[in-house]
Design an enzyme around this catalytic site. Structure first.
Site, PDB file in Angstrom:
ATOM      1  N   ASP A  37     -15.032  30.473  -6.926  1.00  0.00           N
ATOM      2  CA  ASP A  37     -15.781  29.468  -7.892  1.00  0.00           C
ATOM      3  C   ASP A  37     -16.590  30.596  -8.625  1.00  0.00           C
ATOM      4  O   ASP A  37     -17.289  31.316  -8.161  1.00  0.00           O
ATOM      5  CB  ASP A  37     -16.426  28.463  -7.312  1.00  0.00           C
ATOM      6  CG  ASP A  37     -17.077  27.569  -8.297  1.00  0.00           C
ATOM      7  OD1 ASP A  37     -16.500  27.387  -9.425  1.00  0.00           O
ATOM      8  OD2 ASP A  37     -17.664  26.487  -7.887  1.00  0.00           O
ATOM      9  N   ASN A  40     -15.879  31.786 -12.126  1.00  0.00           N
ATOM     10  CA  ASN A  40     -15.519  32.708 -13.320  1.00  0.00           C
ATOM     11  C   ASN A  40     -16.207  32.186 -14.495  1.00  0.00           C
ATOM     12  O   ASN A  40     -16.546  33.149 -15.262  1.00  0.00           O
ATOM     13  CB  ASN A  40     -14.077  32.522 -13.040  1.00  0.00           C
ATOM     14  CG  ASN A  40     -13.460  33.281 -12.044  1.00  0.00           C
ATOM     15  OD1 ASN A  40     -14.152  34.007 -11.380  1.00  0.00           O
ATOM     16  ND2 ASN A  40     -12.243  33.041 -11.876  1.00  0.00           N
ATOM     17  N   HIS A  55     -12.008  34.341 -15.809  1.00  0.00           N
ATOM     18  CA  HIS A  55     -10.992  34.348 -15.133  1.00  0.00           C
ATOM     19  C   HIS A  55     -10.343  35.594 -14.815  1.00  0.00           C
ATOM     20  O   HIS A  55      -9.991  36.353 -13.873  1.00  0.00           O
ATOM     21  CB  HIS A  55      -9.874  33.456 -15.652  1.00  0.00           C
ATOM     22  CG  HIS A  55     -10.587  32.070 -15.810  1.00  0.00           C
ATOM     23  ND1 HIS A  55     -11.014  31.414 -14.367  1.00  0.00           N
ATOM     24  CD2 HIS A  55     -10.495  30.978 -16.552  1.00  0.00           C
ATOM     25  CE1 HIS A  55     -11.364  30.202 -14.741  1.00  0.00           C
ATOM     26  NE2 HIS A  55     -10.800  29.918 -15.869  1.00  0.00           N
ATOM     27  N   TRP A  70      -5.457  20.518 -13.679  1.00  0.00           N
ATOM     28  CA  TRP A  70      -4.603  19.950 -14.709  1.00  0.00           C
ATOM     29  C   TRP A  70      -5.101  19.109 -15.636  1.00  0.00           C
ATOM     30  O   TRP A  70      -4.908  19.100 -16.867  1.00  0.00           O
ATOM     31  CB  TRP A  70      -3.290  19.133 -14.176  1.00  0.00           C
ATOM     32  CG  TRP A  70      -2.330  19.996 -13.264  1.00  0.00           C
ATOM     33  CD1 TRP A  70      -2.200  19.892 -11.721  1.00  0.00           C
ATOM     34  CD2 TRP A  70      -1.552  20.822 -13.792  1.00  0.00           C
ATOM     35  NE1 TRP A  70      -1.388  20.899 -11.480  1.00  0.00           N
ATOM     36  CE2 TRP A  70      -0.788  21.407 -12.663  1.00  0.00           C
ATOM     37  CE3 TRP A  70      -1.209  21.382 -15.090  1.00  0.00           C
ATOM     38  CZ2 TRP A  70       0.246  22.413 -12.697  1.00  0.00           C
ATOM     39  CZ3 TRP A  70      -0.393  22.274 -14.986  1.00  0.00           C
ATOM     40  CH2 TRP A  70       0.520  22.858 -14.340  1.00  0.00           C
ATOM     41  N   LEU A 100      -0.482  41.449   6.114  1.00  0.00           N
ATOM     42  CA  LEU A 100      -1.401  40.446   5.742  1.00  0.00           C
ATOM     43  C   LEU A 100      -0.529  39.432   4.895  1.00  0.00           C
ATOM     44  O   LEU A 100       0.491  39.486   4.156  1.00  0.00           O
ATOM     45  CB  LEU A 100      -2.406  40.992   4.760  1.00  0.00           C
ATOM     46  CG  LEU A 100      -3.102  39.967   4.034  1.00  0.00           C
ATOM     47  CD1 LEU A 100      -4.147  39.154   4.774  1.00  0.00           C
ATOM     48  CD2 LEU A 100      -3.961  40.472   2.768  1.00  0.00           C
ATOM     49  N   ARG A 112     -16.725  29.792   0.136  1.00  0.00           N
ATOM     50  CA  ARG A 112     -17.063  29.335  -1.170  1.00  0.00           C
ATOM     51  C   ARG A 112     -17.954  30.040  -2.119  1.00  0.00           C
ATOM     52  O   ARG A 112     -19.171  30.280  -1.566  1.00  0.00           O
ATOM     53  CB  ARG A 112     -17.411  27.754  -1.529  1.00  0.00           C
ATOM     54  CG  ARG A 112     -17.153  27.582  -2.760  1.00  0.00           C
ATOM     55  CD  ARG A 112     -17.437  25.920  -3.246  1.00  0.00           C
ATOM     56  NE  ARG A 112     -17.209  25.756  -4.323  1.00  0.00           N
ATOM     57  CZ  ARG A 112     -16.633  24.635  -4.951  1.00  0.00           C
ATOM     58  NH1 ARG A 112     -15.842  23.474  -4.080  1.00  0.00           N
ATOM     59  NH2 ARG A 112     -16.621  24.300  -6.351  1.00  0.00           N
ATOM     60  N   ARG A 123     -19.505  22.246  -1.385  1.00  0.00           N
ATOM     61  CA  ARG A 123     -18.385  21.116  -1.312  1.00  0.00           C
ATOM     62  C   ARG A 123     -17.064  21.956  -1.046  1.00  0.00           C
ATOM     63  O   ARG A 123     -16.927  23.037  -1.312  1.00  0.00           O
ATOM     64  CB  ARG A 123     -18.193  20.178  -2.300  1.00  0.00           C
ATOM     65  CG  ARG A 123     -18.170  20.777  -3.453  1.00  0.00           C
ATOM     66  CD  ARG A 123     -17.885  19.717  -4.702  1.00  0.00           C
ATOM     67  NE  ARG A 123     -17.786  20.360  -6.062  1.00  0.00           N
ATOM     68  CZ  ARG A 123     -18.729  20.545  -6.952  1.00  0.00           C
ATOM     69  NH1 ARG A 123     -20.074  20.357  -6.677  1.00  0.00           N
ATOM     70  NH2 ARG A 123     -18.560  20.982  -8.080  1.00  0.00           N
ATOM     71  N   SER A 156     -14.130  20.719  -2.362  1.00  0.00           N
ATOM     72  CA  SER A 156     -13.435  20.517  -3.406  1.00  0.00           C
ATOM     73  C   SER A 156     -11.773  20.198  -3.328  1.00  0.00           C
ATOM     74  O   SER A 156     -10.915  20.706  -3.755  1.00  0.00           O
ATOM     75  CB  SER A 156     -13.405  21.589  -4.313  1.00  0.00           C
ATOM     76  OG  SER A 156     -14.847  21.514  -4.844  1.00  0.00           O
ATOM     77  N   GLU A 210     -15.772  27.252   9.989  1.00  0.00           N
ATOM     78  CA  GLU A 210     -17.173  27.759   9.733  1.00  0.00           C
ATOM     79  C   GLU A 210     -17.168  27.553   8.340  1.00  0.00           C
ATOM     80  O   GLU A 210     -16.308  28.603   7.641  1.00  0.00           O
ATOM     81  CB  GLU A 210     -17.625  28.885  10.297  1.00  0.00           C
ATOM     82  CG  GLU A 210     -17.326  28.772  11.783  1.00  0.00           C
ATOM     83  CD  GLU A 210     -18.315  28.125  12.681  1.00  0.00           C
ATOM     84  OE1 GLU A 210     -19.132  27.917  12.003  1.00  0.00           O
ATOM     85  OE2 GLU A 210     -17.825  27.285  13.592  1.00  0.00           O
TER      86      GLU A 210
END
Length: 257
Positions: free
Chosen positions: A28, A30, A45, A77, A139, A198, A204, A206, A217
């Site tokens: 979050d 950008n 972005h 969307w 990975l 986040r 939150r 989201s 965690e």
């Protein structure tokens, strides 16, 4: 995207046994990064791609087995059409440009979300990337596209109901019910989220991996995603390694008092 492409001699030592098996990130900030610089949101972005690359490098270097990134949510969307189109073009461009290096570095790509809402050309590109990297094991990089946690739970419940209708399951047994339900999730067979990160200052979930993050965690930071780097990822891992994870139980010291 070489995991050893930077000097990390000063990176904190972390006991490998204390590392998370599954890290999930809401990327979050950008838009706010771009707005603060009087730039279009789309530039933010684009700038966020650097943070994605840095995070993948850090995950490989630390030996984190599974990294899930929230690229595009079910709710996205609803954004302006121009921005949705730009995000999709950025996603396609990034996938095409990064795939060779991801594959060379042993990264396995997987995608979760409502693929039916994506253009057929995008779905074909995703499927080709998954097939090409299926044998890689350094990975697992999982990208959530057109994904929502509530959608994931509802489609798993629907699958469970359909299976039960065809062949009745022992749904009165909690363990059987739990296991049967999880097989219908987009993340079936994967470990639950251990560390949920986040960026951007919001506190939150989201609608991201709601079931899978039940005991995660939660690590919320004010750093905007375009400014997130390997040192920030290390900081999150160090914080996680210091947590005592009880999963509803009391710790040993409290139990003996």
């Amino acid at each position: 995207m070489r995991a050893d492409s930077h000097d990390h001699d000063t990176a904190p030592e972390i006991d490998p046994a204390r590392l998370p098996r599954h890290v999930a990130i809401v990327m979050d900030g950008n838009g706010r990064w771009a707005r603060a610089r009087h730039l279009p949101r789309t530039v933010g972005h684009q700038r966020g791609r650097r943070a994605v690359r840095a995070t993948i490098r850090a995950a490989m270097r630390r030996g984190v087995p599974l990294l899930t990134l929230f690229a595009f949510s079910s709710e996205n969307w609803k954004r302006p059409v121009d921005e949705v189109d730009a995000l999709m073009k950025l996603f396609i461009n990034a996938l095409e440009k990064e795939l060779d290096e991801l594959d060379e570095n042993g990264v396995r790509l997987t995608f979760i979300g409502e693929r039916s809402r994506l253009d057929a050309s995008v779905r074909r590109l995703m499927e080709a990337a998954e097939a090409r990297t299926a044998g890689n094991d350094r990975l697992q990089l999982q990208i959530a596209v057109s994904y929502g946690g509530q959608w994931d739970i509802l489609q798993a419940a629907r699958q469970l109901a359909e299976r039960h209708a065809r062949s009745p399951l022992a749904l009165d047994d909690p363990e059987t019910l739990h296991s049967a339900f999880e097989t219908g999730l987009a993340t079936a067979g994967q470990p639950p989220v251990d560390l949920f990160i986040r960026t951007g200052g919001e506190r939150r979930l989201s609608n991201f991996l709601l079931w899978q993050a039940a005991y995660a965690e939660l690590y919320f930071i004010d750093v905007l995603w375009p400014l997130f780097d390997e040192s920030e990822f290390d900081r999150a891992l160090t914080w996680f390694a210091g947590r005592e994870r009880r999963f509803g139980r009391v710790d040993s010291n409290e139990a003996n008092q």
